[in-house]
Design an enzyme around this catalytic site. Structure first.
Site, PDB file in Angstrom:
ATOM      1  N   HIS A  95       8.990   3.710 -74.924  1.00 40.26           N
ATOM      2  CA  HIS A  95       8.039   4.394 -75.771  1.00 40.26           C
ATOM      3  C   HIS A  95       8.161   3.746 -77.191  1.00 40.26           C
ATOM      4  CE1 HIS A  95       6.732   7.827 -78.248  1.00 40.26           C
ATOM      5  NE2 HIS A  95       6.146   8.345 -76.911  1.00 40.26           N
ATOM      6  N   GLU A 163      -0.040   4.059 -74.410  1.00 32.43           N
ATOM      7  CA  GLU A 163      -0.125   4.705 -75.593  1.00 32.43           C
ATOM      8  C   GLU A 163      -0.393   3.948 -76.866  1.00 32.43           C
ATOM      9  OE1 GLU A 163       2.166   8.766 -74.562  1.00 32.43           O
ATOM     10  OE2 GLU A 163       3.731   7.039 -75.248  1.00 32.43           O
TER      11      GLU A 163
HETATM   12  P1  PGA Z   1       1.223  13.223 -78.505  1.00 35.36           P
HETATM   13  O1  PGA Z   1       2.470  12.397 -77.865  1.00 35.36           O
HETATM   14  O2  PGA Z   1       0.781  13.761 -77.177  1.00 35.36           O
HETATM   15  O3  PGA Z   1       2.033  14.203 -79.305  1.00 35.36           O
HETATM   16  O4  PGA Z   1       0.410  12.383 -79.287  1.00 35.36           O
HETATM   17  C1  PGA Z   1       2.501  11.500 -76.820  1.00 35.36           C
HETATM   18  C2  PGA Z   1       3.511  10.625 -76.550  1.00 35.36           C
HETATM   19  O5  PGA Z   1       4.165  10.209 -77.451  1.00 35.36           O
HETATM   20  O6  PGA Z   1       4.110  10.497 -75.415  1.00 35.36           O
END
Ligand code: PGA
Length: 239
Positions: A95, A163
């Site tokens: 992540h 992401e």
């Molecule tokens: P968010 O986070 O939906 O709050 O933007 C997504 C993530 O970090 O997996």
């Protein structure tokens, strides 16, 4: 063809003991399972055992948010994959909060990936760029670099989550065009190596934008942060 759609709630370092239990209870009571949909929640480490037993008769699956890159031993504060396999179906790795705040390297994330693959816990392998990297035209190069160490795995049992760092927790979602370009790029990169694995999107997903996102080609699910902390919003996404 990827048949399933994955909706994964990353609860991060949020919720008290009681709040975590209540949210999981609310989800188990109200989730209406859809065919070919996999709903997964990722609470904090000390909650995994309680939540795993709470989910025993539920279709909802459980994920860890991280794991150690070593097997076992003198690594104070780390949590081993062999312990996690008692409770978890999935584990999020790489992540951007781990890569950027805790300075996890590409090779460390890869080590975690291969340890997980030995246990049968499904890795959720996150990739993504910062705004500076995108503006500098380094997007594809960076995604390639992040994925490179795992492309040669012979085990296709993993998920990739794209992401963009600038869209996480900011309310500033990537456009359909931007997401679509990256998903096509990742799909080509992975399928060239004969890996037909699900590719998820994450970053400011909520119940208002989820339907449009799920309509994007080569997008097989959503990794949801903030909106997964509210049962009503999270369940609306599953609908
Ligand atoms: P968010 O986070 O939906 O709050 O933007 C997504 C993530 O970090 O997996």
């Amino acid at each position: 063809m990827i048949k399933k759609t994955y909706i994964i709630g990353n609860w991060k370092m949020n919720l008290s003991y009681q709040e975590t239990i209540r949210l999981a209870q609310n989800l188990t009571a109200n989730y209406q399972q859809k065919q070919n949909q996999e709903l997964v929640i990722a609470p904090q480490f000390p909650m995994l055992q309680s939540i795993a037993s709470l989910l025993q008769n539920s279709p909802i699956k459980i994920s860890a948010q991280n794991c150690a890159s070593q097997n076992s031993g003198a690594y104070t504060g780390e949590v081993s994959v062999s312990l996690l396999q008692e409770f978890c179906n999935y584990c999020i790795i790489g992540h951007s909060e781990r890569r950027n705040i805790f300075k996890e390297s590409v090779s460390e994330v890869a080590e975690k990936f291969f340890l997980l693959q030995k246990t049968g816990i499904v890795p959720i392998f996150c990739v993504g760029e910062t705004l500076e990297q995108r503006k500098a035209g380094k997007l594809e190069e960076l995604l390639k670099e992040q994925l490179q160490p795992i492309l040669k795995t012979t085990n296709e049992n993993f998920l990739v989550a794209y992401e963009p760092v600038w869209a996480i927790g900011t309310g500033e979602i990537a456009s359909v065009k931007q997401i679509s370009q990256v998903h096509n790029f990742l799909w080509d990169l992975l399928t060239k190596e004969k890996k037909k694995v699900p590719i998820l999107y994450g970053g400011s997903v909520n119940s208002q934008n989820s339907a449009e996102l799920l309509g994007i080609d080569k997008l097989h699910g959503l990794l949801v942060g903030g909106a997964s902390l509210r049962a009503q919003d999270f369940l609306a996404i599953t609908k």
